[in-house]
Enzyme design. Structure first.
Site, PDB file in Angstrom:
ATOM      1  N   CYS A   2       0.819  -1.241  -0.037  1.00 25.40           N
ATOM      2  CA  CYS A   2       0.119   0.102  -0.128  1.00 25.40           C
ATOM      3  C   CYS A   2       0.770   1.120  -0.059  1.00 25.40           C
ATOM      4  O   CYS A   2       2.006   1.253   0.451  1.00 25.40           O
ATOM      5  CB  CYS A   2      -0.903   0.346   1.092  1.00 25.40           C
ATOM      6  SG  CYS A   2      -1.769  -1.544   1.485  1.00 25.40           S
ATOM      7  N   ARG A  27       4.931   0.583  -6.386  1.00 31.24           N
ATOM      8  CA  ARG A  27       4.987  -0.250  -5.134  1.00 31.24           C
ATOM      9  C   ARG A  27       3.754  -1.547  -5.454  1.00 31.24           C
ATOM     10  O   ARG A  27       3.712  -2.301  -4.555  1.00 31.24           O
ATOM     11  CB  ARG A  27       4.342   0.626  -3.781  1.00 31.24           C
ATOM     12  CG  ARG A  27       5.472   1.619  -3.489  1.00 31.24           C
ATOM     13  CD  ARG A  27       4.804   2.465  -2.603  1.00 31.24           C
ATOM     14  NE  ARG A  27       4.559   1.767  -1.089  1.00 31.24           N
ATOM     15  CZ  ARG A  27       5.369   1.946  -0.244  1.00 31.24           C
ATOM     16  NH1 ARG A  27       6.555   2.523  -0.576  1.00 31.24           N
ATOM     17  NH2 ARG A  27       5.078   1.259   0.951  1.00 31.24           N
ATOM     18  N   TRP A  74      -2.909  -2.382  -1.725  1.00 27.18           N
ATOM     19  CA  TRP A  74      -2.418  -3.758  -2.409  1.00 27.18           C
ATOM     20  C   TRP A  74      -3.257  -4.903  -1.213  1.00 27.18           C
ATOM     21  O   TRP A  74      -2.874  -4.907  -0.153  1.00 27.18           O
ATOM     22  CB  TRP A  74      -0.935  -4.074  -2.157  1.00 27.18           C
ATOM     23  CG  TRP A  74      -0.346  -5.043  -2.656  1.00 27.18           C
ATOM     24  CD1 TRP A  74      -0.173  -5.006  -4.053  1.00 27.18           C
ATOM     25  CD2 TRP A  74       0.259  -6.317  -2.090  1.00 27.18           C
ATOM     26  NE1 TRP A  74       0.302  -6.340  -4.351  1.00 27.18           N
ATOM     27  CE2 TRP A  74       0.647  -7.142  -2.988  1.00 27.18           C
ATOM     28  CE3 TRP A  74       0.184  -6.607  -0.835  1.00 27.18           C
ATOM     29  CZ2 TRP A  74       1.362  -8.143  -2.803  1.00 27.18           C
ATOM     30  CZ3 TRP A  74       0.815  -7.845  -0.580  1.00 27.18           C
ATOM     31  CH2 TRP A  74       1.445  -8.763  -1.507  1.00 27.18           C
ATOM     32  N   ASN A  98      -1.192   1.234   6.282  1.00 30.39           N
ATOM     33  CA  ASN A  98      -0.343   0.377   5.359  1.00 30.39           C
ATOM     34  C   ASN A  98       0.247  -0.783   6.194  1.00 30.39           C
ATOM     35  O   ASN A  98       0.769  -0.148   7.372  1.00 30.39           O
ATOM     36  CB  ASN A  98       0.879   1.161   4.807  1.00 30.39           C
ATOM     37  CG  ASN A  98       1.882   0.453   4.115  1.00 30.39           C
ATOM     38  OD1 ASN A  98       1.685  -0.883   3.735  1.00 30.39           O
ATOM     39  ND2 ASN A  98       2.939   0.686   3.596  1.00 30.39           N
ATOM     40  N   GLY A  99       0.110  -2.032   6.135  1.00 28.58           N
ATOM     41  CA  GLY A  99       0.589  -3.046   7.218  1.00 28.58           C
ATOM     42  C   GLY A  99      -0.415  -4.010   7.311  1.00 28.58           C
ATOM     43  O   GLY A  99      -1.388  -4.070   6.613  1.00 28.58           O
ATOM     44  N   GLU A 501      18.126 -16.065 -11.022  1.00 32.57           N
ATOM     45  CA  GLU A 501      17.734 -14.790 -11.035  1.00 32.57           C
ATOM     46  C   GLU A 501      16.808 -14.525 -12.454  1.00 32.57           C
ATOM     47  O   GLU A 501      15.739 -13.891 -12.377  1.00 32.57           O
ATOM     48  CB  GLU A 501      18.721 -13.814 -10.905  1.00 32.57           C
ATOM     49  CG  GLU A 501      18.573 -12.212 -11.214  1.00 32.57           C
ATOM     50  CD  GLU A 501      17.555 -11.450 -10.586  1.00 32.57           C
ATOM     51  OE1 GLU A 501      16.840 -12.277  -9.610  1.00 32.57           O
ATOM     52  OE2 GLU A 501      16.978 -10.613 -11.039  1.00 32.57           O
ATOM     53  N   LYS A 505      12.812 -13.712 -12.917  1.00 34.07           N
ATOM     54  CA  LYS A 505      12.299 -12.461 -13.853  1.00 34.07           C
ATOM     55  C   LYS A 505      11.274 -12.818 -14.662  1.00 34.07           C
ATOM     56  O   LYS A 505      10.534 -12.147 -15.105  1.00 34.07           O
ATOM     57  CB  LYS A 505      13.595 -12.010 -14.565  1.00 34.07           C
ATOM     58  CG  LYS A 505      14.620 -10.924 -13.793  1.00 34.07           C
ATOM     59  CD  LYS A 505      14.031  -9.699 -13.544  1.00 34.07           C
ATOM     60  CE  LYS A 505      14.445  -8.887 -12.300  1.00 34.07           C
ATOM     61  NZ  LYS A 505      14.514  -9.663 -11.057  1.00 34.07           N
ATOM     62  N   GLU A 508       7.920 -13.548 -12.830  1.00 35.57           N
ATOM     63  CA  GLU A 508       7.247 -12.296 -12.148  1.00 35.57           C
ATOM     64  C   GLU A 508       6.758 -11.527 -13.378  1.00 35.57           C
ATOM     65  O   GLU A 508       5.880 -10.739 -13.183  1.00 35.57           O
ATOM     66  CB  GLU A 508       8.157 -11.676 -11.209  1.00 35.57           C
ATOM     67  CG  GLU A 508       9.325 -10.861 -11.989  1.00 35.57           C
ATOM     68  CD  GLU A 508      10.232 -10.148 -10.673  1.00 35.57           C
ATOM     69  OE1 GLU A 508       9.658  -9.923  -9.835  1.00 35.57           O
ATOM     70  OE2 GLU A 508      11.433 -10.235 -10.915  1.00 35.57           O
ATOM     71  N   HIS A 524      19.289 -35.453 -12.019  1.00 33.84           N
ATOM     72  CA  HIS A 524      18.624 -35.618 -10.898  1.00 33.84           C
ATOM     73  C   HIS A 524      17.358 -35.339 -10.497  1.00 33.84           C
ATOM     74  O   HIS A 524      16.779 -35.194  -9.706  1.00 33.84           O
ATOM     75  CB  HIS A 524      19.478 -35.180  -9.675  1.00 33.84           C
ATOM     76  CG  HIS A 524      20.761 -35.560  -9.265  1.00 33.84           C
ATOM     77  ND1 HIS A 524      21.411 -36.691  -9.032  1.00 33.84           N
ATOM     78  CD2 HIS A 524      22.131 -35.034  -9.686  1.00 33.84           C
ATOM     79  CE1 HIS A 524      22.768 -36.808  -9.141  1.00 33.84           C
ATOM     80  NE2 HIS A 524      23.072 -35.982  -9.553  1.00 33.84           N
ATOM     81  N   LYS A 623       6.611  -3.500  -4.946  1.00 30.15           N
ATOM     82  CA  LYS A 623       7.896  -3.207  -4.793  1.00 30.15           C
ATOM     83  C   LYS A 623       8.896  -3.372  -3.596  1.00 30.15           C
ATOM     84  O   LYS A 623       9.668  -3.588  -3.386  1.00 30.15           O
ATOM     85  CB  LYS A 623       8.134  -1.700  -5.337  1.00 30.15           C
ATOM     86  CG  LYS A 623       9.520  -1.246  -5.439  1.00 30.15           C
ATOM     87  CD  LYS A 623      10.392  -1.752  -6.775  1.00 30.15           C
ATOM     88  CE  LYS A 623      11.771  -1.484  -6.903  1.00 30.15           C
ATOM     89  NZ  LYS A 623      12.532  -2.697  -7.718  1.00 30.15           N
TER      90      LYS A 623
HETATM   91  C1  F6R Z   1      12.255  -9.473  -8.190  1.00 35.20           C
HETATM   92  C2  F6R Z   1      12.443  -8.408  -6.890  1.00 35.20           C
HETATM   93  C3  F6R Z   1      12.139  -8.851  -5.582  1.00 35.20           C
HETATM   94  C4  F6R Z   1      13.187  -7.960  -4.756  1.00 35.20           C
HETATM   95  C5  F6R Z   1      12.797  -8.635  -3.105  1.00 35.20           C
HETATM   96  C6  F6R Z   1      13.422  -7.801  -2.004  1.00 35.20           C
HETATM   97  O1  F6R Z   1      12.726  -8.651  -9.269  1.00 35.20           O
HETATM   98  O2  F6R Z   1      12.606  -7.192  -7.115  1.00 35.20           O
HETATM   99  O3  F6R Z   1      12.366 -10.339  -5.460  1.00 35.20           O
HETATM  100  O4  F6R Z   1      14.275  -8.290  -4.935  1.00 35.20           O
HETATM  101  O5  F6R Z   1      11.214  -8.140  -2.728  1.00 35.20           O
HETATM  102  O6  F6R Z   1      13.461  -6.335  -2.159  1.00 35.20           O
HETATM  103  P1  F6R Z   1      14.400  -5.584  -1.418  1.00 35.20           P
HETATM  104  O7  F6R Z   1      15.709  -5.593  -2.350  1.00 35.20           O
HETATM  105  O8  F6R Z   1      14.047  -4.366  -1.583  1.00 35.20           O
HETATM  106  O9  F6R Z   1      14.590  -5.973  -0.268  1.00 35.20           O
END
Ligand code: F6R
Length: 628
Positions: A2, A27, A74, A98-99, A501, A505, A508, A524, A623
């Site tokens: 949020c 966010r 959110w 928020n929370g 990684e 990507k 998501e 395996h 985010k």
């Molecule tokens: C994926 C992504 C998330 C963040 C994770 C940690 O692309 O962005 O997996 O890496 O939520 O976020 P931070 O780095 O802000 O602790």
């Protein structure tokens, strides 16, 4: 997560709040709303979906008050809908939250037994009830909020206004970030600095348990027990262009292309170009490349001294998501360069596994936002056990940054796309700097033997530029790539976390099934997945594991896997084996992961974009993950 914006001032609160909420869109959210003073009442307007829906509803609305609050939600408790959108209002008391309120069920039951009715499924609406209840007896908004706070458990940051105390606002932080912007006769409260920057660069970062009481253009700060506190107003020097798209279709694409610069900004404060050595303090450095970059304040970088580093016998890295994969690369780098044992953990696992932290351990937290709840909780846990914490963070003065003992800054500038890109590569470069410095104080490297590592880092930004010119490669391949049933990303050694990684990507952004695997693990289990409908992305580094990785690639090919390989040079063998072969520049093994990840980001970006997805705000994601 949020987003919250509150405003008091001479500008039109409707525009300030809407524009503020737009800056918080990254966010992640699924509904939005505002409550703005009009006459003696707060007019509340809410809408499901994107901010455009709220803006439509607000288009013909006028407000004559100078104060208002807004929120992007959110969904946690209850689905995205107008009735669950904030602000929640009970008899003129409007709140945004928020929370997560952990004891909401019992509080809701208590309020219902007293006759209260609820019009949403959220855990937030009860906050408006509790404040309203106290307002009835005291008529004082500040007192009512303080009383309400004592009843809540969990993590919650709240903004409250009331028609019975017009032109007053109370903000309380316990968990999710809240920042107060202090302008000329105007005050802005927001979850993130971006919403404040257009109005003022003077801010106060609220700590947990701090309360801001706003009356017109004046504010006072209190602690949870009601004691008046004084805090310094800080001046922020981010430039506004750092938060604009600058002609790119998406923030993510802009941020992918900013990565060479992000790496340069991360390493420059710690590299002496003349002696080709690193130092984890501010060093004099020259060179045209550095001067082209925006000036960055690096005064208070690492406060861990060489003496402290020398005594470190064990390192724990804790992070989540992409930052966790960066940590895994760090594990390879630190162990191989400095020969110090490293354990890398996911924040949400680490904090609940009763970790044993031996004496002389250093804990490194990695977080772009500096607000990730699980990483922050892990930091607090290890500090209680007496360990020193080094934070690698992008957002200065964020919670993790403030609570850590030592600081390495990514200096990547604002990262707006939900999927992390430039923070990842900045972190990889900082982990190398750290590993080199540690190796030096431990006597594993000296001023001569560190040079190849430093040279590799210094030439990294220009090598990255050479990879980014292949943008079109994946743009063109995207239409066929998006038809595959799934993607298996594989690599060995330090390429393995990059494979994970890359898979993250794609998951998501493109919402396609993708998995990252150690190539040596294929027999395996995952080999069973491979047939003609499976894309296999193979990271083939030119290192001691090259032959073994090529054998794995051949095994995948023999089962019908559609091979996309990332190697270096005019490698005819790889070209023959692959449907798509992309050559990245030959590089030192320590920087190769940075070069490898760029094509994987572009692949995910273009596949998602060709599927028509909202690349900057993937569904269901946020985010800054400020709740666990
Ligand atoms: C994926 C992504 C998330 C963040 C994770 C940690 O692309 O962005 O997996 O890496 O939520 O976020 P931070 O780095 O802000 O602790």
């Amino acid at each position: 997560m949020c987003g919250i914006v509150g405003y008091y001032g001479p500008k039109d609160p409707k525009s300030v709040i809407l524009e503020g909420l737009q800056t918080l869109e990254y966010r992640g959210y699924d509904s939005a709303g505002v409550a703005i003073l009009n006459g003696s009442e707060y007019k509340r307007i809410r809408a499901e979906g994107k901010l455009a829906a709220l803006a439509d509803k607000l288009a013909d609305e006028t407000f004559d008050g100078a104060i208002g609050i807004g929120h992007t939600r959110w969904a946690t408790h209850g689905p995205p809908s107008e009735r669950n959108a904030h602000p929640h209002c009970i008899e003129g008391v409007n709140i945004v939250h928020n929370g997560i309120i952990e004891n909401y069920a019992e509080l809701r039951e208590e309020l219902m037994s007293e006759g209260a009715t609820f019009s949403s499924d959220t855990d937030s609406e009860l906050v408006a009830h509790l404040i309203n209840k106290s307002m009835k007896s005291t008529g004082n908004l500040m007192e009512a909020v303080m009383k309400m706070m004592k009843r809540l458990e969990g993590a919650y940051s709240i903004l409250a206004v009331s028609a019975d105390a017009p032109e007053e606002m109370v903000a309380f932080k316990n968990g999710p970030p809240l920042i107060l912007g202090v302008g000329e006769k105007e005050l802005v409260v927001a979850s993130d600095i971006q919403a404040i920057m257009p109005h003022t660069n003077k801010v106060i970062f609220l700590e947990d348990d701090e309360v801001v009481y706003i009356r017109k253009d004046r504010y006072e700060l209190f602690n949870r027990s009601g004691g008046l506190i004084k805090k310094e107003v800080e001046v922020i020097d981010w430039s506004p262009e750092q938060v604009e798209k600058q002609g790119f279709k998406h923030y993510m694409l802009k941020e992918i292309f900013e990565q060479p610069r992000a790496v340069a900004q991360a390493i420059d404060p710690h590299i002496n170009l003349e002696t080709k050595s690193v130092a984890l303090t501010r060093v004099g450095f020259g060179g045209a490349r550095v001067e082209e970059l925006p000036k960055i304040d690096v005064q208070e970088d690492l406060q861990l001294t060489n003496e402290t580093l020398e005594g470190i016998e064990r390192i724990f890295i804790v992070a989540c998501g992409t930052s966790y994969y960066a940590g895994q690369v760090g594990e390879y780098l630190i162990e191989q360069i400095a020969r110090v044992p490293v354990e890398c953990d996911i924040g949400s696992e680490f904090r609940y596994r009763y970790p044993v932290i031996p004496e002389n351990s250093l804990v490194i937290t990695i977080s772009q936002s500096g607000e990730t709840a699980d990483t922050l909780a892990a930091l607090r846990l290890v500090k209680q056990q007496g360990a020193k914490v080094l934070s690698i963070c992008n957002v200065r003065r964020s919670s993790i940054d403030r609570e850590a003992d030592g600081h390495l800054y990514m200096n990547a500038g604002a990262e707006i796309g939900v999927a992390s890109t430039k923070a990842f590569v900045s972190t990889l470069s900082l982990l190398q700097i750290f590993a080199i410095q540690l190796a030096k104080v431990k006597g594993v490297l000296n001023q001569d033997t560190e040079k190849p590592f430093v040279e590799a880092l210094v030439s990294l930004p220009s090598q990255m530029e050479k990879v980014l010119v292949h943008d079109k490669f994946f743009e063109e391949a995207a239409s066929s790539l998006k038809t595959y049933r799934g993607f298996l990303y594989m690599g060995r050694g330090v390429s393995f976390p990059i494979a994970m990684e890359g898979a993250l990507k794609l998951k998501e952004l493109a919402y396609m099934h993708a998995e990252g695997y150690a190539a040596g693990e294929m027999k395996h289990g995952p080999l069973a997945l491979i047939d003609e409908s499976m894309a296999v992305v193979m990271l083939v580094a030119n290192d001691e594991l090259y032959d073994k990785t090529v054998s794995n690639l051949e095994e995948a090919k023999a089962r019908g896997g559609q091979i996309i390989s990332i190697g270096s040079g005019e490698n005819q063998k790889l070209q023959n084996l692959s449907l798509h072969y992309l050559s990245i520049p030959e590089a030192h093994w320590t920087v190769n992961p940075v070069l490898q990840v760029l094509p994987l980001q572009l692949l995910a970006y273009h596949v998602a974009s060709s599927l028509g997805h909202d690349v900057d705000q993937p569904r269901n994601l946020a985010k800054s993950v400020t709740v666990e």
